[in-house]
Design an enzyme around this catalytic site. Structure first.
Site, PDB file in Angstrom:
ATOM      1  N   LYS A   1       0.862  -1.179   0.000  1.00  0.00           N
ATOM      2  CA  LYS A   1       0.000   0.000   0.000  1.00  0.00           C
ATOM      3  C   LYS A   1       0.898   1.228   0.000  1.00  0.00           C
ATOM      4  O   LYS A   1       1.875   1.294   0.738  1.00  0.00           O
ATOM      5  CB  LYS A   1      -0.896  -0.002   1.238  1.00  0.00           C
ATOM      6  CG  LYS A   1      -1.810   1.175   1.303  1.00  0.00           C
ATOM      7  CD  LYS A   1      -2.858   1.180   2.405  1.00  0.00           C
ATOM      8  CE  LYS A   1      -2.599   0.421   3.624  1.00  0.00           C
ATOM      9  NZ  LYS A   1      -3.614   0.582   4.676  1.00  0.00           N
TER      10      LYS A   1
ATOM     11  N   CYS B   1       1.678  17.133  -7.070  1.00  0.00           N
ATOM     12  CA  CYS B   1       1.090  17.253  -8.404  1.00  0.00           C
ATOM     13  C   CYS B   1       2.053  17.974  -9.337  1.00  0.00           C
ATOM     14  O   CYS B   1       2.661  18.971  -8.965  1.00  0.00           O
ATOM     15  CB  CYS B   1      -0.220  18.035  -8.312  1.00  0.00           C
ATOM     16  SG  CYS B   1      -0.987  18.318  -9.912  1.00  0.00           S
TER      17      CYS B   1
ATOM     18  N   CYS C   1      -1.063  15.060  -5.809  1.00  0.00           N
ATOM     19  CA  CYS C   1      -1.570  14.320  -6.965  1.00  0.00           C
ATOM     20  C   CYS C   1      -2.683  13.362  -6.554  1.00  0.00           C
ATOM     21  O   CYS C   1      -2.570  12.671  -5.552  1.00  0.00           O
ATOM     22  CB  CYS C   1      -0.425  13.543  -7.616  1.00  0.00           C
ATOM     23  SG  CYS C   1      -0.930  12.521  -8.999  1.00  0.00           S
TER      24      CYS C   1
ATOM     25  N   CYS D   1      -4.262  11.704  -9.457  1.00  0.00           N
ATOM     26  CA  CYS D   1      -4.418  10.880 -10.669  1.00  0.00           C
ATOM     27  C   CYS D   1      -3.363   9.777 -10.762  1.00  0.00           C
ATOM     28  O   CYS D   1      -3.456   8.927 -11.629  1.00  0.00           O
ATOM     29  CB  CYS D   1      -4.354  11.752 -11.921  1.00  0.00           C
ATOM     30  SG  CYS D   1      -2.702  12.376 -12.323  1.00  0.00           S
TER      31      CYS D   1
END
Length: 132
Positions: free
Chosen positions: A78, A106, A95, A97
């Protein structure tokens, strides 16, 4: 409704009664061209029904791009990033995405991701009160 009832009870049963279905597999080889043409709509309909049924129950292939995290810390079970709140400064963007080269920060990679996939993901922005 009477027309439909007549069609189902009389016409369809007459059609099935008149089909040149042989008694054995060898009998299929003895069918004439006209008899094959008579069988064609029935065989086509049954084939279509079988195909549609198989397609409905066939397992759909899983697209390769189903994983959100493609390459960040893949050796970990994880991915967890801890940040001390005192180290944040006035404003920081994280971030969401999973495409950022500076993950967990990001770098704007979500813009390309959104264009390619039609998604609408953006960063998590944290800022202190009063900061621009």
């Amino acid at each position: 409704m009477e027309v439909l009832s007549h069609f189902v009870r009389v016409s369809i049963s007459e059609y099935f009664r008149n089909l040149p279905v042989p008694d054995s597999f060898v009998g299929f080889a003895r069918l004439t061209g006209t008899e094959w043409l008579t069988l064609l709509p029935f065989v086509g309909t049954v084939s279509l029904l079988i195909y549609v049924t198989i397609q409905a129950f066939k397992a759909k292939p899983v697209p390769e791009d189903t994983k959100v995290n493609r390459k960040i810390q893949k050796e970990s079970s994880k991915v967890v990033n801890m940040v001390d709140i005192e180290d944040l400064g006035d404003k920081v963007s994280y971030c969401r995405c999973w495409r950022s080269k500076k993950f967990p920060l990001c770098d704007g990679s979500h813009t390309k991701h959104n264009e390619e996939t039609g998604d609408n993901v953006g960063p998590l922005v944290l800022k202190r009160k009063g900061a621009a």
